[in-house]
Design an enzyme around this catalytic site. Structure first.
Site, PDB file in Angstrom:
ATOM      1  N   SER A 189       1.522  -1.240  -9.243  1.00  0.00           N
ATOM      2  CA  SER A 189       0.305  -1.084  -8.519  1.00  0.00           C
ATOM      3  C   SER A 189      -0.379  -2.259  -7.499  1.00  0.00           C
ATOM      4  O   SER A 189       0.462  -2.744  -6.558  1.00  0.00           O
ATOM      5  CB  SER A 189      -0.861  -0.413  -9.417  1.00  0.00           C
ATOM      6  N   ASP A 344       1.167  10.794  -6.175  1.00  0.00           N
ATOM      7  CA  ASP A 344       0.627   9.296  -5.988  1.00  0.00           C
ATOM      8  C   ASP A 344       0.294   9.127  -4.677  1.00  0.00           C
ATOM      9  O   ASP A 344       1.028   9.335  -3.637  1.00  0.00           O
ATOM     10  CB  ASP A 344       1.269   8.463  -6.589  1.00  0.00           C
ATOM     11  N   HIS A 373       0.323   8.439 -10.630  1.00  0.00           N
ATOM     12  CA  HIS A 373       0.006   7.152 -10.335  1.00  0.00           C
ATOM     13  C   HIS A 373      -0.490   6.661 -11.636  1.00  0.00           C
ATOM     14  O   HIS A 373      -1.191   7.233 -12.435  1.00  0.00           O
ATOM     15  CB  HIS A 373      -1.006   6.511  -9.448  1.00  0.00           C
TER      16      HIS A 373
END
Ligand SMILES: *[C@@H]1O[C@H](CO)[C@@H](O)[C@H](O)[C@H]1NC(C)=O
Length: 403
Positions: A189, A344, A373
């Site tokens: 991320s 995501d 995600h």
């Protein structure tokens, strides 16, 4: 008794209504995702409210999640775990106890959390680091850079870069018995963003002789120029990371000024002045057709970007937006692992980066999953998902095989 029962029923219905969220059909163990997501959403609501009332910043409330999941550096029979500093930046260091007659491999890991929350000490990151050590008999360095909203770009980048730079020194590598040719920089991320940016910057850094053999980017965020790609549109309200939360993370990375959040959230960052940069995220040319669906490319240059890019130059800076660089720069990057998830908002950033790297001649392994995600971190009870185990397993297998 009846009124109590009635109240119980009402409360149950309200809770179910709050927890329930329509999910795509092919997602497994949806209820666990919904429950985890409803905890996140509640925190978000409390955060929003307390910010509205002037009690605390939104992210201070979100940070409770990090604190709640905090672990101490605990060594076991196989691994020595210590919290220390590299170049004055805190790191959690995992060293295998098993004797090795060869030099070891090393993974420098940068945690996610939108540059605002998270830490290497969070249970899920601590677990992932331990698994990496167990699987590879490698050293793991997990970096704890300073976070927004207290610190903004480029502090997060610079702290992480300082850790990498310290570790890549020949004398440090030899102190830890690490093979300079077998080092990976990894992150998920926002940590994937930092890992990608660091790997790029290292290529041009004359002070660093040892370059990483590979990078592993787990559902990375790679640009804030266009938050209107098909994945942002299709997954704006998906669990774990909504478009609104991602716009919050991005804007907080640069500033606490709410103007930027509003502009990002409404997609009004459309610069005519930076139009050449759009070719680097030109999704109609770079995304597979099944992801594009019937979306039309909405390129309506507006002048607000100049104002924002002048005020917050980070938006167009490759240290924050590693996707916005020339192919020639990509061509010099090492072997790359990219993980993306179907539902995501960041999906297209990762897919486009994989596509552009391949075109530039870089060896890319791309794993894509029908999930949300952040679920790689759903590794332990009660929020353990079998897909998270599969994802971790394939990522670690790749590391073990290639590093
Ligand atoms: C230590 O390693 C051994 C052998 O791989 C394994 O069986 C054991 O479970 C490990 N211990 C811990 C605490 O993980």
């Amino acid at each position: 008794m009846a009124p109590k029962l009635f109240c119980f029923l009402i409360v149950s219905v309200l809770v179910a209504y709050y927890v329930y969220w329509p999910l795509p059909e092919n997602v497994e163990e949806g209820w666990k995702v919904m429950i985890a997501d409803s905890i996140l959403r509640s925190l978000g609501h409390v955060g929003g409210l307390s910010e509205l009332l002037g009690l605390s910043h939104y992210m201070d409330v979100m940070m409770l999640l990090t604190d709640f999941k905090h672990t101490e550096p605990t060594s076991d029979e196989n691994i020595t775990v210590t919290d220390t500093t590299f170049n004055k930046v805190p790191v959690r260091l995992y060293v295998p106890k098993k004797e090795s007659n060869k030099l070891r491999r090393a993974v420098i890991y940068i945690h996610g959390g939108g540059w605002c929350i998270g830490s290497s000490a969070m249970k899920a990151y601590d677990d992932l680091s331990r698994w990496t050590v167990e699987r590879l008999n490698a050293i793991v360095i997990s970096a704890d850079y300073r976070l927004a909203p207290k610190y903004h770009f480029p502090i997060q980048f610079e702290d992480s870069y300082a850790v990498v730079k310290y570790f890549l020194k020949k004398e440090v590598l030899s102190e830890y018995g690490v093979d300079p040719n077998r080092i990976c920089i990894a992150g998920d991320s926002a940590g994937g963003n930092l890992a990608a940016a660091i790997t790029q910057q290292l290529q041009d850094d004359a002070e660093v002789d040892v370059k990483p053999k590979m990078q592993a980017l787990i559902y990375p965020a790679l640009q804030a120029l266009n938050l209107d790609t098909p994945s942002y549109r299709d997954n704006a309200h998906m669990p774990i990371l909504t478009k609104s939360l991602m716009a919050k993370f991005w804007s907080e990375y640069f500033t606490t000024d709410k103007d930027l959040f509003n502009a990002m959230h409404s997609n009004s960052l459309q610069p005519s002045e930076a139009s050449h940069l759009f070719s680097f995220i030109n999704w109609p040319a770079l995304l597979p057709k099944e992801m594009q669906k019937a979306h039309t490319y909405n390129h309506s240059p507006q002048s607000r970007m100049l104002e924002f890019a002048k005020k917050y130059p980070g938006i167009l800076d490759p240290r924050a937006a590693p996707l916005l660089v020339e192919d020639a720069k990509l061509a010099r990057l090492p072997q790359t692992y990219i993980m993306t998830c179907m539902y995501d908002v960041l999906r297209d950033d990762g897919i486009i980066y994989a596509q552009r790297l391949r075109k530039a001649g870089v060896e890319v392994t791309h794993d894509h999953y029908d999930t949300f995600h952040g679920v790689l971190l759903f590794l332990s009870f009660p929020t353990d998902l079998s897909i998270a185990k599969t994802m971790a397993d394939r990522y670690l297998n790749w590391l073990n095989e290639k590093l």
